[in-house]
Design an enzyme around this catalytic site. Structure first.
Site, short mmCIF file in Angstrom:
data_model
loop_
_atom_site.label_atom_id
_atom_site.label_comp_id
_atom_site.label_asym_id
_atom_site.label_seq_id
_atom_site.Cartn_x
_atom_site.Cartn_y
_atom_site.Cartn_z
N TYR A 1 -54.71 -28.87 2.63
CA TYR A 1 -54.83 -27.94 3.65
C TYR A 1 -55.95 -28.73 4.23
O TYR A 1 -57.13 -28.42 3.77
CB TYR A 1 -55.42 -26.76 2.95
CG TYR A 1 -54.06 -25.87 2.20
CD1 TYR A 1 -52.80 -26.30 2.28
CD2 TYR A 1 -54.40 -25.09 1.25
CE1 TYR A 1 -51.87 -25.80 1.61
CE2 TYR A 1 -53.43 -24.32 0.75
CZ TYR A 1 -52.17 -24.59 0.56
OH TYR A 1 -51.33 -24.21 -0.04
N LEU B 1 -45.47 -12.48 3.05
CA LEU B 1 -45.29 -11.83 4.39
C LEU B 1 -44.37 -12.71 5.23
O LEU B 1 -44.37 -12.37 6.55
CB LEU B 1 -46.59 -11.34 5.13
CG LEU B 1 -47.38 -10.27 4.26
CD1 LEU B 1 -48.83 -10.03 4.96
CD2 LEU B 1 -46.69 -9.15 4.00
N GLY B 2 -43.58 -13.63 4.79
CA GLY B 2 -42.75 -14.61 5.60
C GLY B 2 -43.33 -15.15 6.63
O GLY B 2 -42.93 -15.28 7.26
N GLY C 1 -45.84 -14.48 8.34
CA GLY C 1 -46.26 -13.33 9.35
C GLY C 1 -45.05 -12.59 10.14
O GLY C 1 -45.24 -11.81 10.55
N PHE C 2 -43.82 -13.29 9.57
CA PHE C 2 -42.58 -12.44 10.35
C PHE C 2 -42.20 -11.17 10.04
O PHE C 2 -42.08 -10.28 10.75
CB PHE C 2 -41.40 -13.33 10.12
CG PHE C 2 -40.18 -13.05 11.03
CD1 PHE C 2 -40.02 -13.32 12.29
CD2 PHE C 2 -39.02 -12.16 10.11
CE1 PHE C 2 -39.04 -12.90 12.93
CE2 PHE C 2 -37.94 -11.72 10.85
CZ PHE C 2 -38.02 -12.09 12.29
#
Length: 332
Positions: free
Chosen positions: A56, A209-210, A212-213
């Site tokens: 990251y 949460l996908g 953000g989706f």
């Protein structure tokens, strides 16, 4: 927050952890000051599992987490990952050049992570992706040696198949498996999650949460930064997003009826799938962090869980979760 134990490992953590990738990597420009505030507030709110990885940034996120938690070490468990070959030049994902889990590379990666994090022992060390060129027995053997020398406390694997997990666990106890798991990504329910439970291994869902989706706040990929990693994902192509929008609208209606947000309902559904599950949603703002933490207080009825699960039907989701090249790296 009432803590959960990751399998039979003895590693006890709060029911919701913090995924830190987005603070430094993949989702557009980073705001270091805001990220430091989020990390400090996470500890104040009782979050105890902080998740990062050497790739990251690369490296920048471990450095950020290390600086943020320098005075808070006794209050958190830090998880990090190795397993990618990282090029010396380039930006972000451009520096990822395949996988590398050779034992000598593992030892080198762990030394780098310890230095950047400013700690003497990693609480939970994951292999980020399986390396087909290195037998999993050799990988876990090298990881186990790091446990014996006091540089690592618990071992984990990410995006691994049930068969590989069983082979790994036979070499040294695996505390946790980290894989994508959410209302719209439930592949692990078929084999991996049952294998974890049979072996006494905890499960840590990333992207709960996908990406953000599932929050309902991402109406279009056009709102993402030009360098946002999600532009490369099949599910975030305009046709797929448009086709999947009605599912999130259904989740939002259920959330409104409960006086919660779609994100909170998605996390509460995941927490209800078992006491061995500890999701690690990312957060780059205090508002989103506090929203996520509050999901642990939601208790859902059987009828509510069924309605939520039906609103986001995985069989109807358009688009794969990764492009073909990255999809080939999971489930090995």
């Amino acid at each position: 927050m009432e803590h959960r134990t990751l399998g039979t490992s003895g590693l006890r953590v709060a029911p919701i952890g913090l995924g830190c990738m987005g603070m430094s990597f993949a989702y557009g420009g980073a705001d270091e000051a805001a990220s430091l505030r989020v990390l400090h507030r996470a500890v104040e709110l009782g979050m105890t599992l902080i998740d990062t990885a050497e790739v990251y940034g690369p490296y920048a996120n471990e450095d950020l987490v290390g600086r943020a938690l320098k005075q808070l070490r006794g209050k958190v468990s830090i998880a990090t990952k190795f397993g990618f070959k990282i090029l010396p030049e380039g930006k972000g994902v451009e520096r990822m050049a395949g996988v590398d889990s050779r034992p000598e590379h593992i030892r080198q990666a762990v030394e780098g992570s310890l230095s950047r994090l400013g700690i003497e022992c990693i609480d939970l060390l994951y292999q980020h992706r399986v390396d087909p060129a290195v037998p999993i027995e050799d990988v876990v053997g090298a990881m186990a040696e790091l446990v014996r020398t006091g540089k690592v406390r618990h071992l984990g694997l990410s995006e691994v198949s049930a068969a590989t997990l069983r082979r790994a666990h036979a070499v040294h106890p695996i505390a946790a498996v980290q894989s994508e798991y959410s209302l719209w990504s439930r592949d692990v329910e078929a084999d991996v999650l049952p294998a974890c439970r049979a072996l006494g291994i905890g499960f840590v869902p990333y992207s709960p949460l996908g990406r953000g989706f599932l929050t309902g706040r991402l109406a279009s990929a056009a709102t993402l930064a030009p360098d946002d990693y999600r532009h490369s994902l099949p599910r975030f192509q305009p046709p797929a997003m448009a086709a999947n929008a009605h599912m999130v609208a259904g989740l939002q209606r259920l959330a409104a009826a409960r006086g919660a947000t779609a994100a909170q309902l998605a996390l509460a559904w995941l927490l209800a799938q078992g006491d061995d599950i500890v999701p690690i949603p990312g957060a780059r703002s205090l508002a989103h962090l506090e929203e996520n933490v509050a999901a642990a207080q939601l208790t859902l009825s059987g009828a509510e869980l069924a309605a939520i699960g039906a609103a986001i039907a995985p069989a109807g989701v358009q688009g794969a979760r990764y492009p073909a090249v990255e999809l080939a790296m999971v489930g090995l």
